[in-house]
Motif scaffolding. Sequence first.
Motif, PDB file in Angstrom:
ATOM      1  N   MET A  89     -14.407  15.918 -13.580  1.00  0.00           N
ATOM      2  CA  MET A  89     -15.781  16.150 -14.013  1.00  0.00           C
ATOM      3  C   MET A  89     -16.719  15.208 -13.274  1.00  0.00           C
ATOM      4  O   MET A  89     -16.366  14.051 -13.015  1.00  0.00           O
ATOM      5  N   THR A  90     -17.889  15.683 -12.927  1.00  0.00           N
ATOM      6  CA  THR A  90     -18.972  14.816 -12.484  1.00  0.00           C
ATOM      7  C   THR A  90     -20.163  15.078 -13.407  1.00  0.00           C
ATOM      8  O   THR A  90     -20.514  16.222 -13.669  1.00  0.00           O
ATOM      9  N   ILE A  91     -20.752  14.001 -13.911  1.00  0.00           N
ATOM     10  CA  ILE A  91     -21.806  14.112 -14.906  1.00  0.00           C
ATOM     11  C   ILE A  91     -23.008  13.295 -14.446  1.00  0.00           C
ATOM     12  O   ILE A  91     -22.878  12.111 -14.106  1.00  0.00           O
ATOM     13  N   ASP A  92     -24.173  13.924 -14.408  1.00  0.00           N
ATOM     14  CA  ASP A  92     -25.414  13.251 -14.025  1.00  0.00           C
ATOM     15  C   ASP A  92     -26.414  13.351 -15.163  1.00  0.00           C
ATOM     16  O   ASP A  92     -26.565  14.410 -15.779  1.00  0.00           O
ATOM     17  N   TYR A  93     -27.115  12.250 -15.403  1.00  0.00           N
ATOM     18  CA  TYR A  93     -28.169  12.229 -16.415  1.00  0.00           C
ATOM     19  C   TYR A  93     -29.353  11.474 -15.853  1.00  0.00           C
ATOM     20  O   TYR A  93     -29.209  10.387 -15.272  1.00  0.00           O
ATOM     21  N   ARG A  94     -30.547  12.052 -16.006  1.00  0.00           N
ATOM     22  CA  ARG A  94     -31.750  11.399 -15.480  1.00  0.00           C
ATOM     23  C   ARG A  94     -32.928  11.666 -16.400  1.00  0.00           C
ATOM     24  O   ARG A  94     -33.078  12.768 -16.941  1.00  0.00           O
ATOM     25  N   VAL A  95     -33.761  10.638 -16.582  1.00  0.00           N
ATOM     26  CA  VAL A  95     -35.003  10.769 -17.334  1.00  0.00           C
ATOM     27  C   VAL A  95     -36.155  10.760 -16.341  1.00  0.00           C
ATOM     28  O   VAL A  95     -36.283   9.841 -15.527  1.00  0.00           O
ATOM     29  N   ARG A  96     -36.983  11.793 -16.390  1.00  0.00           N
ATOM     30  CA  ARG A  96     -38.082  11.949 -15.422  1.00  0.00           C
ATOM     31  C   ARG A  96     -39.426  11.887 -16.137  1.00  0.00           C
ATOM     32  O   ARG A  96     -39.539  12.184 -17.320  1.00  0.00           O
ATOM     33  N   GLY A  97     -40.459  11.573 -15.361  1.00  0.00           N
ATOM     34  CA  GLY A  97     -41.819  11.576 -15.870  1.00  0.00           C
ATOM     35  C   GLY A  97     -42.114  10.368 -16.747  1.00  0.00           C
ATOM     36  O   GLY A  97     -41.436   9.345 -16.667  1.00  0.00           O
TER      37      GLY A  97
ATOM     38  N   PHE B  13     -28.205   8.036 -14.026  1.00  0.00           N
ATOM     39  CA  PHE B  13     -26.867   7.663 -14.470  1.00  0.00           C
ATOM     40  C   PHE B  13     -25.871   8.718 -13.988  1.00  0.00           C
ATOM     41  O   PHE B  13     -26.124   9.923 -14.083  1.00  0.00           O
ATOM     42  N   HIS B  14     -24.744   8.250 -13.458  1.00  0.00           N
ATOM     43  CA  HIS B  14     -23.750   9.155 -12.876  1.00  0.00           C
ATOM     44  C   HIS B  14     -22.361   8.665 -13.260  1.00  0.00           C
ATOM     45  O   HIS B  14     -22.048   7.478 -13.136  1.00  0.00           O
TER      46      HIS B  14
ATOM     47  N   ILE C  63     -15.504   6.433 -13.432  1.00  0.00           N
ATOM     48  CA  ILE C  63     -16.267   5.518 -12.593  1.00  0.00           C
ATOM     49  C   ILE C  63     -17.755   5.791 -12.805  1.00  0.00           C
ATOM     50  O   ILE C  63     -18.185   6.947 -12.812  1.00  0.00           O
ATOM     51  N   ASP C  64     -18.542   4.734 -12.984  1.00  0.00           N
ATOM     52  CA  ASP C  64     -19.998   4.850 -13.097  1.00  0.00           C
ATOM     53  C   ASP C  64     -20.678   4.484 -11.790  1.00  0.00           C
ATOM     54  O   ASP C  64     -20.265   3.540 -11.107  1.00  0.00           O
ATOM     55  N   VAL C  65     -21.721   5.245 -11.451  1.00  0.00           N
ATOM     56  CA  VAL C  65     -22.646   4.882 -10.371  1.00  0.00           C
ATOM     57  C   VAL C  65     -24.050   5.048 -10.942  1.00  0.00           C
ATOM     58  O   VAL C  65     -24.580   6.162 -10.997  1.00  0.00           O
ATOM     59  N   ASN C  66     -24.645   3.954 -11.398  1.00  0.00           N
ATOM     60  CA  ASN C  66     -25.915   4.010 -12.109  1.00  0.00           C
ATOM     61  C   ASN C  66     -27.024   3.299 -11.334  1.00  0.00           C
ATOM     62  O   ASN C  66     -26.786   2.300 -10.669  1.00  0.00           O
TER      63      ASN C  66
END
Length: 269
Positions: free
Chosen positions: A167-175, A219-220, A209-212
């Motif tokens: 799995m690859t999971i991405d989360y982002r807050v915009r604006g 956040f990844h 593994i996190d890549v943030n």
Amino acid sequence: MELTHQNLIELHGFNNLTKSLSFNMYDICYTRTREEREAYLQYIDKEYSGGRLQKILKDVAEIIGAHVLNVAAQDFDPQGASVTMLVSEGPVTNAPSEHFEESPGPLPDSIIMKLDKSHITVHTYPEFHPDEGISTFRADIDVSTCGEISPLKALHYLIRSFETDVMTIDYRVRGFTRDKTGHKLFIDHEINSIQNYIPEDLGELFDMIDVNVYQENIFHTKCKLRAFDINNYLFGYTKDKLNPDELIEITERLKLEMDEIFYGKNIVQ
């Protein structure tokens, strides 16, 4: 400046921060012949048809407390399916204060959260290696919301809805939104890692593994299944049908496929 349940801030107007969750899952299978490959693709198309995917997305909408406005679903020829769902906001007034905490979200039989307007999409991509050995099924799911609660609350259910090896999971807050003085708020909840939204029993199954990029609210997380049982990757037969050399070769090829997807690059052997 962050908005938490311990530090509630009166906003100026609507909370229009956009929170986007992208969830990609991969299911890998070894198909020795053209017939096995076609049978696997038929199985995947049946297991993850437009109707099944629509049911999953409706459950996601229920979890995030959204009202479904419109659904478009399509099964493609020769394989694959897509579903797009437009939803509107639900009331937030009765949501408990702990909805700001980092924790796994509920399953559909225990819904307590409400969210603002959003859209949810899923697309599937069954494919195979040119030499007809490795077949890989990929599903891409996007949940994008405006409002107070993160779509990460749907991640728990999504992971349980798919059989996944990587799995690859991405989360982002915009604006941004504003408090009543006009001061900008670029995020309205605390978050250290996507992993905190994955239940412990599921997290133990994966290497993660996190890549943030914290300063950009990006956040990844990458996840790869820890246990390897080759019988789970053979379609229509078990490893006792293989000779020792075949067993070694197929195991190496499957693990290489998983590693390349996990690390996002081709690995030269």
